[in-house]
Write a protein that holds these residues in place. Structure first.
Motif, short mmCIF file in Angstrom:
data_model
loop_
_atom_site.label_atom_id
_atom_site.label_comp_id
_atom_site.label_asym_id
_atom_site.label_seq_id
_atom_site.Cartn_x
_atom_site.Cartn_y
_atom_site.Cartn_z
N ARG A 85 2.03 1.89 -3.54
CA ARG A 85 0.98 2.49 -4.37
C ARG A 85 0.97 4.02 -4.21
N THR A 145 0.83 -1.21 0.00
CA THR A 145 0.00 0.00 0.00
C THR A 145 0.86 1.26 0.00
N GLU A 193 -4.44 -4.53 1.93
CA GLU A 193 -4.68 -3.57 3.00
C GLU A 193 -4.67 -4.26 4.36
#
Length: 292
Positions: A179, A176, A215
């Motif tokens: 990203r 994450t 996540e």
């Protein structure tokens, strides 16, 4: 006990992170006596972020990209890989690895197309071989792209395939975080937030195969690894079911062999990997890196 949340995990200083990785890449390549880096471009977030960082660190003329599709590679991944290469202005080669893969199939006795794992893992190992050919040919290092912190910890990479590299620039960032680093570097959303997949067979996605979202994986790993919490503590700190935390931790334990050098039996006074290692410099390079 601190509460571990995704919001806190992604709230890091991306300017610092970028500069830290750039400095690492520059130092490693310089210490290695190399002229730059080779990278495999898949069109996914990990390879794209790594490519952006390499160009910032070394300049576009020092980076070579390889786009290495197979028939399981979706057209959008090829399009996105070309977009990254052309946006960055790096030289790249497009090599369909289908003929190489089929040569393996024709040469291996009792080749079983139905064995998804054995057959699928041929693809990243073929790609690794090509990356190292170009690295040797042009005196460059191979920059790994199949190795963010999430994938390294849960072993979601192929041993001696996408795990066979010289450096892992994003290896200390969770998926994450990668990203959002991509967003910081200017990647479009369709690449930065594309569902991850090694594309080893039709319809494969990382989260589908793992059975858990990144996540959730990331906050659990953050608790277990960075905070060194027990499974019970991690479940409480993240608010995730203890069964899910156990599943993630079990993957970490079961894939430790992927993160270690080959084990050898102790026979002599000093045994490689046990009680004898070369001293390393600040980038992790042991002694001289001169190629044979």
């Amino acid at each position: 006990m601190p509460k571990i949340t995704l919001e806190n995990l992604i709230r890091i200083d991306y300017e610092y992170v970028t500069q830290r990785i750039i400095d690492f890449i520059r130092s490693y390549v310089k210490d290695a006596g190399a002229t730059g880096a080779v990278i495999g471009l898949s069109g996914g977030v990990d390879s794209s972020v790594t490519a952006y960082l390499l160009v910032r660190a070394l300049g576009r003329d020092s980076v070579i990209g390889l786009i290495l599709p197979y028939k399981t590679t979706p057209p959008e991944d090829i399009r996105d890989a070309k977009y990254v290469a052309e946006t960055l202005g790096i030289k790249y080669y497009y090599i369909d690895i289908g003929r190489i893969r089929n040569a393996f199939a024709e040469s291996i006795p009792e080749f079983d197309e139905g064995d998804k794992i054995a057959v699928g893992n041929l693809l990243p190992r073929i790609r690794m071989t090509l990356l190292y050919y170009f690295a040797n040919r042009f005196n460059k290092v191979v920059a790994g792209t199949g190795g963010d912190k999430s994938e390294l910890l849960i072993g979601y990479f192929t041993k001696y395939g996408d795990g066979g590299v010289d450096i892992l620039p994003i290896g200390d960032l969770y998926k994450t975080q990668v990203r959002y680093l991509g967003k910081y570097l200017g990647l479009p959303d369709n690449i930065a937030f594309k569902p991850s997949s090694p594309r080893l067979w039709e319809g494969q996605t990382a989260e589908g195969e793992l059975g858990v979202k990144y996540e959730d994986v990331d906050v659990i790993l953050h608790a277990l690894v960075d905070y060194r919490m027990s499974v019970e503590q991690a479940a409480e700190a993240t608010g995730k079911p203890i069964e899910l935390v156990q599943t993630v931790w079990r993957r970490v334990l079961n894939t430790e062999h992927k993160r270690r050098s080959p084990i050898v039996p102790r026979i002599s006074m000093r045994t490689l990997g046990i009680d004898w290692r070369m001293p390393v410099n600040k980038t992790g390079v042991s002694g001289s890196w001169n190629k044979p």
